[in-house]
Design an enzyme around this catalytic site. Sequence first.
Site, short mmCIF file in Angstrom:
data_model
loop_
_atom_site.label_atom_id
_atom_site.label_comp_id
_atom_site.label_asym_id
_atom_site.label_seq_id
_atom_site.Cartn_x
_atom_site.Cartn_y
_atom_site.Cartn_z
N LYS A 157 16.40 63.57 22.98
CA LYS A 157 17.30 63.34 24.12
C LYS A 157 16.53 62.72 25.30
O LYS A 157 15.30 62.70 25.31
CB LYS A 157 17.92 64.68 24.54
CG LYS A 157 16.88 65.70 25.07
CD LYS A 157 17.49 67.07 25.29
CE LYS A 157 16.42 68.06 25.77
NZ LYS A 157 16.96 69.43 25.89
N TYR B 154 3.67 56.37 55.72
CA TYR B 154 4.68 56.86 56.66
C TYR B 154 4.30 58.24 57.22
O TYR B 154 3.90 59.13 56.49
CB TYR B 154 6.02 57.02 55.96
CG TYR B 154 6.69 55.72 55.56
CD1 TYR B 154 6.85 54.68 56.48
CD2 TYR B 154 7.18 55.56 54.28
CE1 TYR B 154 7.49 53.50 56.10
CE2 TYR B 154 7.82 54.38 53.89
CZ TYR B 154 7.97 53.36 54.82
OH TYR B 154 8.61 52.20 54.44
C1 LIG Z 1 15.99 70.25 25.18
C2 LIG Z 1 16.38 71.23 24.17
C3 LIG Z 1 15.51 71.57 23.12
C4 LIG Z 1 14.06 71.17 23.10
O1 LIG Z 1 13.39 71.92 24.10
P1 LIG Z 1 11.81 71.78 24.28
O2 LIG Z 1 11.47 72.84 25.27
O3 LIG Z 1 11.59 70.41 24.82
O4 LIG Z 1 11.20 71.95 22.97
C5 LIG Z 1 15.99 72.36 22.10
N1 LIG Z 1 17.26 72.80 22.13
C6 LIG Z 1 18.11 72.54 23.14
C7 LIG Z 1 19.48 73.09 23.12
C8 LIG Z 1 17.70 71.76 24.20
O5 LIG Z 1 18.54 71.50 25.21
#
Ligand SMILES: *Cc1c(COP(=O)(O)O)cnc(C)c1O
Length: 379
Positions: A37, A267
């Site tokens: 993702k 800044y």
């Molecule tokens: C993002 C996510 C993962 C992976 O999590 P990590 O901590 O990056 O391994 C797994 N399951 C769900 C439902 C997530 O949202």
Amino acid sequence: MTPSASRAEVVVDLDAIAANTAVLRERVGRPLMAVVKADGYGHGLLPATRAVLAGGADALGVAVLEEALALRAAGITAPVLAWLHAPGADYAAALTADIELSVNAGWALDGVVAAARATGRTARVHLCADTGLSREGATPVEWPALVDAAARAQADGEITVVGLWSHMAYADAPTHPTIAAQVRVFEEAVAIARAAGLTDARRHLANSAATIALPETWYDLVRPGIALYGLDPLGGDAATHGLRPAMTVRASVALTKRVPAGVGVSYGHTYSPQTETTLALVPVGYADGVPRAAGNRAPVLAGGAQRTIAGRVCMDQFVLDVGNAAVQPGDEVVLWGPGADGEPTAQAWADAIDTIHYELVTRIGGRFTRRYVGSAGAV
Ligand SMILES: *Cc1c(COP(=O)(O)O)cnc(C)c1O
């Protein structure tokens, strides 16, 4: 790092992603759903996906449907689960593209069943239980009714429940009491589902931290994300888990100048050198995902040493005080990388500005270009 004339680039090591995937797959000895993702955690959705598949990932996990559809549009045929939907989600498009869907509520199940009827396809569904995170699952009160409705839809041939899953609140603190509590609630949810006839579903609970530290959460499938990219979900040194950071963030110095002691830098003049010094201008800023909070806090490798950013990070640029080092325009600076060549790590940045490396790697972008090294999964 290969020298490059690029002004600002994110360099992604595909072989590291593939090797990290293989390390985790080997550790758990069971199927692995690689989470890609958020544009592959900022590493590029498709290259990261091809690299995890080259490393032995069995399936892919994404948050939203658009991400899953982008994988299919690019010709990725591996199983894909998308777990975050809102009313109006195009479940028919998902089923047509052979995307597995998480369901966490009766209205969502109704939508998936309607899409199954409309498309003539059987939906592959993962039921999501809230076991204590209070985020995307159905609560223990809601679960039995959701399971019963799903079992009816399965008996009618509209869906097949292929997964039962949940997500951990505290997997990065492996001794936390919520872990055993969530495992207990998960097992009760599984028992209820099995008693209702949902006997073929695979159980999955483990994110990266749990994949590394909590074997009791591995069940039939693990679901790591950040560790695939070589960052330690436990906040330590990824190398202790056999993982290698895949991302290097670098830029070329745009300008240097000699200035006297006491000048105000950037800044608000929140930084002033104590002695005459050389300032180096780095042409990336908060519009590119370099957090503004990094001003006067985060380290950058420049001229052979790590130096704290001098003064505020601006929209497009920031300044380093490089002392008397012979830094020239065009010289490379490294914001973060694997740490093997003296550069800071994403973990060091996270510690310096009080965030987590997840946020840093997923937000870096803007006008950085991306360059891939390594060959894993390359097309
Ligand atoms: C993002 C996510 C993962 C992976 O999590 P990590 O901590 O990056 O391994 C797994 N399951 C769900 C439902 C997530 O949202």
